[in-house]
Design an enzyme around this catalytic site. Structure first.
Site, PDB file in Angstrom:
ATOM      1  NE  ARG A 108      42.182  21.907   7.988  1.00 14.69           N
ATOM      2  CZ  ARG A 108      41.249  21.858   7.056  1.00 14.69           C
ATOM      3  NH1 ARG A 108      40.900  22.963   6.422  1.00 14.69           N
ATOM      4  NH2 ARG A 108      40.669  20.723   6.757  1.00 14.69           N
ATOM      5  CE  LYS A 130      48.903  21.914  29.537  1.00 17.67           C
ATOM      6  NZ  LYS A 130      48.741  21.271  30.852  1.00 17.67           N
ATOM      7  CD  GLU A 172      47.217  27.297  39.735  1.00 11.05           C
ATOM      8  OE1 GLU A 172      48.367  26.878  39.525  1.00 11.05           O
ATOM      9  OE2 GLU A 172      46.240  26.532  39.886  1.00 11.05           O
ATOM     10  CE  LYS A 214      51.097  28.324  32.276  1.00 10.08           C
ATOM     11  NZ  LYS A 214      49.656  28.266  32.416  1.00 10.08           N
ATOM     12  CD  GLU A 224      51.374  18.816  30.719  1.00 12.15           C
ATOM     13  OE1 GLU A 224      51.213  19.915  31.259  1.00 12.15           O
ATOM     14  OE2 GLU A 224      50.527  17.909  30.722  1.00 12.15           O
ATOM     15  NE  ARG A 228      52.331  23.818  29.793  1.00 12.10           N
ATOM     16  CZ  ARG A 228      51.761  24.645  28.935  1.00 12.10           C
ATOM     17  NH1 ARG A 228      52.161  24.691  27.696  1.00 12.10           N
ATOM     18  NH2 ARG A 228      50.769  25.424  29.312  1.00 12.10           N
ATOM     19  CG  ASN A 232      50.719  19.012  36.242  1.00  8.70           C
ATOM     20  OD1 ASN A 232      49.975  19.942  35.933  1.00  8.70           O
ATOM     21  ND2 ASN A 232      51.022  18.033  35.408  1.00  8.70           N
ATOM     22  CG  HIS A 235      47.703  21.430  39.744  1.00 11.11           C
ATOM     23  ND1 HIS A 235      48.585  22.274  40.362  1.00 11.11           N
ATOM     24  CD2 HIS A 235      46.785  22.226  39.126  1.00 11.11           C
ATOM     25  CE1 HIS A 235      48.226  23.531  40.126  1.00 11.11           C
ATOM     26  NE2 HIS A 235      47.131  23.532  39.372  1.00 11.11           N
ATOM     27  CG  HIS A 239      43.568  18.088  39.010  1.00 12.99           C
ATOM     28  ND1 HIS A 239      44.288  17.932  37.854  1.00 12.99           N
ATOM     29  CD2 HIS A 239      43.265  19.410  39.087  1.00 12.99           C
ATOM     30  CE1 HIS A 239      44.421  19.111  37.257  1.00 12.99           C
ATOM     31  NE2 HIS A 239      43.814  20.028  37.988  1.00 12.99           N
ATOM     32  CG  HIS A 249      41.782  24.750  40.060  1.00 13.74           C
ATOM     33  ND1 HIS A 249      41.979  23.455  39.634  1.00 13.74           N
ATOM     34  CD2 HIS A 249      42.939  25.418  39.764  1.00 13.74           C
ATOM     35  CE1 HIS A 249      43.190  23.343  39.110  1.00 13.74           C
ATOM     36  NE2 HIS A 249      43.789  24.529  39.171  1.00 13.74           N
TER      37      HIS A 249
HETATM   38  N1  LIG Z   1      44.684  26.886  30.001  1.00 17.44           N
HETATM   39  C1  LIG Z   1      45.359  26.816  31.127  1.00 17.44           C
HETATM   40  O1  LIG Z   1      46.593  26.748  31.149  1.00 17.44           O
HETATM   41  C2  LIG Z   1      44.605  26.852  32.424  1.00 17.44           C
HETATM   42  C3  LIG Z   1      45.280  26.985  33.628  1.00 17.44           C
HETATM   43  C4  LIG Z   1      44.554  27.053  34.802  1.00 17.44           C
HETATM   44  C5  LIG Z   1      43.172  26.973  34.773  1.00 17.44           C
HETATM   45  N2  LIG Z   1      42.536  26.823  33.575  1.00 17.44           N
HETATM   46  C6  LIG Z   1      41.081  26.744  33.512  1.00 17.44           C
HETATM   47  O2  LIG Z   1      40.549  27.958  34.010  1.00 17.44           O
HETATM   48  C7  LIG Z   1      39.235  27.710  34.522  1.00 17.44           C
HETATM   49  C8  LIG Z   1      39.092  28.395  35.851  1.00 17.44           C
HETATM   50  O3  LIG Z   1      39.298  29.776  35.652  1.00 17.44           O
HETATM   51  P1  LIG Z   1      38.630  30.871  36.609  1.00 17.44           P
HETATM   52  O4  LIG Z   1      38.924  30.529  38.012  1.00 17.44           O
HETATM   53  O5  LIG Z   1      39.021  32.195  36.083  1.00 17.44           O
HETATM   54  O6  LIG Z   1      37.089  30.557  36.440  1.00 17.44           O
HETATM   55  P2  LIG Z   1      35.888  31.317  35.669  1.00 17.44           P
HETATM   56  O7  LIG Z   1      36.305  31.725  34.335  1.00 17.44           O
HETATM   57  O8  LIG Z   1      34.706  30.424  35.800  1.00 17.44           O
HETATM   58  O9  LIG Z   1      35.676  32.626  36.565  1.00 17.44           O
HETATM   59  C9  LIG Z   1      35.248  32.480  37.901  1.00 17.44           C
HETATM   60  C10 LIG Z   1      34.016  33.358  38.164  1.00 17.44           C
HETATM   61  O10 LIG Z   1      34.419  34.721  38.203  1.00 17.44           O
HETATM   62  C11 LIG Z   1      33.537  35.491  37.357  1.00 17.44           C
HETATM   63  N3  LIG Z   1      34.337  36.649  36.922  1.00 17.44           N
HETATM   64  C12 LIG Z   1      35.276  36.681  35.950  1.00 17.44           C
HETATM   65  N4  LIG Z   1      35.862  37.887  35.925  1.00 17.44           N
HETATM   66  C13 LIG Z   1      35.248  38.638  36.874  1.00 17.44           C
HETATM   67  C14 LIG Z   1      35.448  39.974  37.339  1.00 17.44           C
HETATM   68  N5  LIG Z   1      36.408  40.772  36.858  1.00 17.44           N
HETATM   69  N6  LIG Z   1      34.626  40.402  38.343  1.00 17.44           N
HETATM   70  C15 LIG Z   1      33.689  39.573  38.893  1.00 17.44           C
HETATM   71  N7  LIG Z   1      33.484  38.312  38.506  1.00 17.44           N
HETATM   72  C16 LIG Z   1      34.270  37.846  37.510  1.00 17.44           C
HETATM   73  C17 LIG Z   1      33.127  34.539  36.289  1.00 17.44           C
HETATM   74  O11 LIG Z   1      31.927  34.944  35.666  1.00 17.44           O
HETATM   75  C18 LIG Z   1      32.951  33.240  37.087  1.00 17.44           C
HETATM   76  O12 LIG Z   1      31.700  33.236  37.717  1.00 17.44           O
HETATM   77  C19 LIG Z   1      39.077  26.204  34.605  1.00 17.44           C
HETATM   78  O13 LIG Z   1      38.217  25.778  33.590  1.00 17.44           O
HETATM   79  C20 LIG Z   1      40.487  25.675  34.385  1.00 17.44           C
HETATM   80  O14 LIG Z   1      40.501  24.416  33.750  1.00 17.44           O
HETATM   81  C21 LIG Z   1      43.222  26.769  32.409  1.00 17.44           C
END
Ligand SMILES: NC(=O)c1ccc[n+]([C@@H]2O[C@H](COP(=O)([O-])OP(=O)(O)OC[C@H]3O[C@@H](n4cnc5c(N)ncnc54)[C@H](O)[C@@H]3O)[C@@H](O)[C@H]2O)c1
Length: 345
Positions: A108, A130, A172, A214, A224, A228, A232, A235, A239, A249
Site C-alpha cells: 500500500r 501520475k 511538452e 506544470k 485532474e 489540470r 492536455n 493532446h 492522442h 508521442h
Molecule cells: N506520468 C506522466 O505524467 C506522464 C507524462 C508524459 C508521458 N508519460 C509517459 O511517458 C512515456 C514516454 O516516455 P519517454 O518518451 O521517456 O519514453 P521511454 O521511457 O520509452 O524512453 C524512450 C527511449 O529512450 C531510451 N532512453 C532513456 N533514457 C536514455 C538515455 N539517457 N540515453 C539513451 N536512451 C535513453 C529508452 O530506453 C527508450 O528506448 C509514455 O509511456 C507516457 O505515457 C507520463
C-alpha cells in the site's frame, strides 16, 4: 543547480535540477534501495547506478503492462522491501510510470523517487504524481496519483539520448510555454540552437520555467478534476494522431498543437498569424507540423479517448501565447471543422 518543490495532497516532491545522479544515495540514506531501469539505460549508465539490486526492464512502451508489474512485485518480495525502503526509477517516462505505480501499490505504498533520463521524463513524466501502466491498447488505464519524494534531473544523462527523443521532450516544453509562460516561448524562439545543443546552463533555465508551469497547474488540481486538463493542450487531437498514424508521442502532440491552435483561431480566440509562429517554433525543435490525416479514423480515435464526456470532448483553446482556457466541443462540430483544420497542417 536549483531546486523546485511540488506540494501535493499525496506528498511533497523535491525536484533537483542539474544534480549529479551518482550522488543519489544522499536522498535515500540508510534505506534499502530497489532500482528499476530499462535495458538501454542500464547499458549506457549502469556503471554509475547506486549499489543495490536493480530490476532491468525491456526498453520501450511494450514493457508498460501488468505483466511487468507482477515481475517487479516479485522482485520487491525477493529484496524484502518494506515501507522504510526506497524505490528509485532510473529511466524515461516508461520506467518512471511503472516504478511509481509499483511503489505506490506494493505494501500500500513504499517511498519512491525518480532519476529521469529522457528529456520528456525530465520536463513532464517524472513530475505531477501520475503513474501507471497500459491495458491492451488503452494507454495509462491503470494507475494512481501519488507524488514521488524526489526527482533528480541530471542533464548529462541526455548526452546519450537520440536527437528525436530530445525533440519529443521539447513538444511538452513548448506546450507549457503556450499554456502558461510567454517569456519561456520567446526564450525558446531566440535560443533554439543553443538549447538543442543541450547546453546545461540554458537547459536548467528552460526546464525550471517549464516545470513551474506544470507545478502551478498540478498544485491547483492534483487529481485532474478539472483545471489540470489544461495540460492536455495538443493532446486531444495528438492522442488521435498517435493512435491512427503511429507517430511518436512528441510528433503527434506537435501536430495536435498546430490543429488545436488552428481551432482556437477558427473560434476567434487566437490571431491566425500566431498559429504560424507556433508552427515555426515546433519545426525549429525538430518536430513535425504536417501529416496526412484520415478524418474518419482520427475522429473515431478522438471519440474513444478518455477526454470525452457525453457527446462532447474536453479541449483546450489558446487565447494568446502563454494563455489557455478549458472548453468543450461537440464531436459533430469537430467533424464539420476538420477539413479547415487540416489546412493548418
Ligand atoms: N506520468 C506522466 O505524467 C506522464 C507524462 C508524459 C508521458 N508519460 C509517459 O511517458 C512515456 C514516454 O516516455 P519517454 O518518451 O521517456 O519514453 P521511454 O521511457 O520509452 O524512453 C524512450 C527511449 O529512450 C531510451 N532512453 C532513456 N533514457 C536514455 C538515455 N539517457 N540515453 C539513451 N536512451 C535513453 C529508452 O530506453 C527508450 O528506448 C509514455 O509511456 C507516457 O505515457 C507520463
Amino acid at each position: 543547480m536549483r531546486s523546485l518543490i511540488l506540494e501535493g495532497l499525496t506528498g511533497t516532491t523535491a525536484i533537483e535540477l542539474g544534480f549529479p545522479f551518482s550522488s543519489i544515495r544522499e536522498y535515500c540514506s540508510g534505506k534499502r534501495l530497489a532500482v528499476i531501469t530499462d535495458s538501454t539505460v542500464y547499458r549506457l549508465h549502469g556503471d554509475s547506478f547506486p549499489e543495490g539490486q536493480t530490476a532491468v526492464l525491456g526498453s520501450g512502451e511494450f514493457s508498460k503492462n501488468l505483466g511487468t508489474v507482477g515481475e517487479i512485485y516479485e522482485f520487491f518480495l525477493s529484496q524484502e522491501l518494506d515501507r522504510s525502503s526506497c524505490v528509485v526509477g532510473i529511466g524515461g517516462g516508461v520506467v518512471c510510470d511503472i516504478a511509481g505505480f509499483c511503489a505506490s501499490t506494493y505494501l500500500r505504498g513504499v517511498p519512491f523517487g525518480y532519476v529521469p533520463t529522457t528529456f520528456l521524463a525530465q520536463v513532464d513524466a517524472s513530475v505531477g504524481g501520475k503513474n501507471g501502466v497500459n491495458l491492451k491498447s488503452y494507454k495509462n488505464l491503470i494507475g494512481t496519483f501519488n507524488q514521488p519524494q524526489f526527482v533528480l534531473c541530471d542533464f548529462k544523462l541526455l548526452r546519450t539520448l537520440p536527437e528525436k527523443e530530445v525533440s519529443n521532450g521539447f513538444a511538452e516544453v513548448i506546450k507549457h510555454a503556450l499554456i502558461g509562460n510567454s517569456s519561456l516561448f520567446s526564450q525558446l524562439e531566440e535560443n533554439h540552437e543553443r538549447i538543442m545543443s543541450l547546453d546545461e546552463d540554458i537547459l536548467e533555465e528552460i526546464v525550471n520555467a517549464s516545470l513551474q508551469v506544470k507545478i502551478e497547474v498540478v498544485s491547483q488540481d492534483e487529481k485532474e478534476n478539472g483545471y489540470r486538463r489544461i495540460l492536455n493542450f495538443g493532446h486531444t487531437i495528438g492522442h488521435g494522431v498517435e493512435k491512427t498514424l503511429g507517430l511518436s508521442h512528441g510528433e503527434s502532440v506537435s501536430i495536435g498543437m498546430v490543429m488545436e491552435a488552428g481551432l482556437s483561431a477558427m473560434k476567434g480566440k487566437l490571431y491566425p498569424k500566431t498559429v504560424g509562429r507556433i508552427k515555426g517554433i515546433l519545426e525549429n525543435f525538430g518536430l513535425s507540423v504536417k501529416a496526412s490525416l484520415d478524418k474518419v479514423a482520427l475522429i473515431d480515435a478522438i471519440w474513444k479517448d478518455k477526454k470525452r464526456e457525453d457527446d462532447e470532448i474536453h479541449c483546450v483553446l489558446l487565447e494568446g501565447i502563454g494563455s489557455a482556457k478549458l472548453d468543450r466541443i461537440k464531436i459533430e462540430e469537430l467533424e464539420e471543422l476538420f477539413d479547415d483544420l487540416c489546412e493548418y497542417c
